[in-house]
Design a protein around this motif. Structure first.
Motif, PDB file in Angstrom:
ATOM      1  N   GLU A  75     -10.549  79.356  12.328  1.00 51.48           N
ATOM      2  CA  GLU A  75     -10.099  80.253  11.274  1.00 51.48           C
ATOM      3  C   GLU A  75      -9.929  79.502   9.967  1.00 51.48           C
ATOM      4  O   GLU A  75      -9.631  78.306   9.962  1.00 51.48           O
ATOM      5  N   TRP A  76     -10.131  80.209   8.864  1.00 51.75           N
ATOM      6  CA  TRP A  76      -9.928  79.670   7.528  1.00 51.75           C
ATOM      7  C   TRP A  76      -9.527  80.819   6.627  1.00 51.75           C
ATOM      8  O   TRP A  76      -9.678  81.979   6.994  1.00 51.75           O
ATOM      9  N   THR A  77      -9.019  80.511   5.475  1.00 50.44           N
ATOM     10  CA  THR A  77      -8.692  81.536   4.494  1.00 50.44           C
ATOM     11  C   THR A  77      -9.907  81.706   3.589  1.00 50.44           C
ATOM     12  O   THR A  77     -10.213  80.829   2.773  1.00 50.44           O
ATOM     13  N   ALA A  78     -10.611  82.810   3.773  1.00 51.40           N
ATOM     14  CA  ALA A  78     -11.848  83.042   3.040  1.00 51.40           C
ATOM     15  C   ALA A  78     -11.572  83.257   1.556  1.00 51.40           C
ATOM     16  O   ALA A  78     -10.562  83.844   1.177  1.00 51.40           O
ATOM     17  N   LYS A  79     -12.521  82.762   0.740  1.00 48.38           N
ATOM     18  CA  LYS A  79     -12.465  82.948  -0.705  1.00 48.38           C
ATOM     19  C   LYS A  79     -13.823  83.407  -1.204  1.00 48.38           C
ATOM     20  O   LYS A  79     -14.853  83.122  -0.584  1.00 48.38           O
ATOM     21  N   ASP A  82     -17.463  81.615  -0.647  1.00 46.91           N
ATOM     22  CA  ASP A  82     -17.679  80.900   0.611  1.00 46.91           C
ATOM     23  C   ASP A  82     -19.012  81.346   1.214  1.00 46.91           C
ATOM     24  O   ASP A  82     -19.349  82.542   1.201  1.00 46.91           O
ATOM     25  N   SER A 104     -15.162  88.494  -1.483  1.00 44.20           N
ATOM     26  CA  SER A 104     -13.692  88.548  -1.535  1.00 44.20           C
ATOM     27  C   SER A 104     -13.214  87.935  -0.222  1.00 44.20           C
ATOM     28  O   SER A 104     -14.034  87.454   0.561  1.00 44.20           O
ATOM     29  N   ASN A 105     -11.923  87.985   0.036  1.00 42.07           N
ATOM     30  CA  ASN A 105     -11.458  87.401   1.294  1.00 42.07           C
ATOM     31  C   ASN A 105     -11.787  88.255   2.515  1.00 42.07           C
ATOM     32  O   ASN A 105     -11.638  87.794   3.644  1.00 42.07           O
ATOM     33  N   THR A 106     -12.274  89.482   2.306  1.00 41.75           N
ATOM     34  CA  THR A 106     -12.606  90.355   3.434  1.00 41.75           C
ATOM     35  C   THR A 106     -14.003  90.976   3.361  1.00 41.75           C
ATOM     36  O   THR A 106     -14.441  91.593   4.328  1.00 41.75           O
ATOM     37  N   ARG A 140     -17.939  75.609   1.157  1.00 41.04           N
ATOM     38  CA  ARG A 140     -17.319  76.002  -0.114  1.00 41.04           C
ATOM     39  C   ARG A 140     -17.755  75.012  -1.189  1.00 41.04           C
ATOM     40  O   ARG A 140     -17.806  73.809  -0.958  1.00 41.04           O
TER      41      ARG A 140
END
Length: 155
Positions: A75-79, A82, A104-106, A140
């Motif tokens: 898992e990672w925090t999407a930006k 990416d 976006s993050n989603t 990234r």
């Protein structure tokens, strides 16, 4: 990365069709996942690989252009910006891999085939559209690139 994402939006507006043959970049009205991402990043200033990269050759090409691997099968925090390559490195060419850009993050933008009548560039929710079961690598763009390598401009 905004330039690359805008290029993908442009391909969506042009209603290109998915094909792993022909240009693969959208130049002739057809494209595939890796070809369109390659063309988008080239438009944003990435180096010419000599030929259109596929999901396997994209890993090294991204690193040469200032991207770093930030997650592999975790898992990672999407930006926004990416780039995620799906499929096992070294074995993900053709239908064994896929690549997307996060907008976006989603949400992602990618070129994909859903059916003979529904294929091309789509904006979708990453949870439902990404083939995580294939395995994934998240790249990234470095925000402070070194001067020794060509880089894609972060915009």
């Amino acid at each position: 990365m905004d330039t690359a994402i805008d290029y993908m939006y442009g391909l969506r507006v042009k209603n290109i069709r998915y094909s792993m043959d022909y240009s693969r970049t959208g130049a002739d009205g057809t494209g595939d996942c890796s070809g369109t991402v390659y063309a988008a990043l080239r438009k944003a200033g990435a180096s010419d690989a000599g030929s259109v990269v596929n999901t396997d050759s994209m890993h090294d090409w991204l690193v040469k252009n200032g991207f770093r691997l930030i997650a592999h099968n975790k898992e990672w925090t999407a930006k926004r910006g990416d780039i995620v390559i799906f499929g096992e490195k070294g074995k993900s060419g053709g239908v064994a891999g896929h690549v997307v850009i996060f907008i976006s993050n989603t949400q992602i933008i990618h070129c994909t085939w859903k059916s003979d009548s529904v294929n091309g560039v789509f904006i979708e929710n990453e949870v439902t559209a990404c083939p995580y079961s294939m395995g994934w690598y998240v790249y990234r763009l470095n925000q402070t690139p070194s001067s020794s390598q060509p880089k894609v401009s972060a915009q």
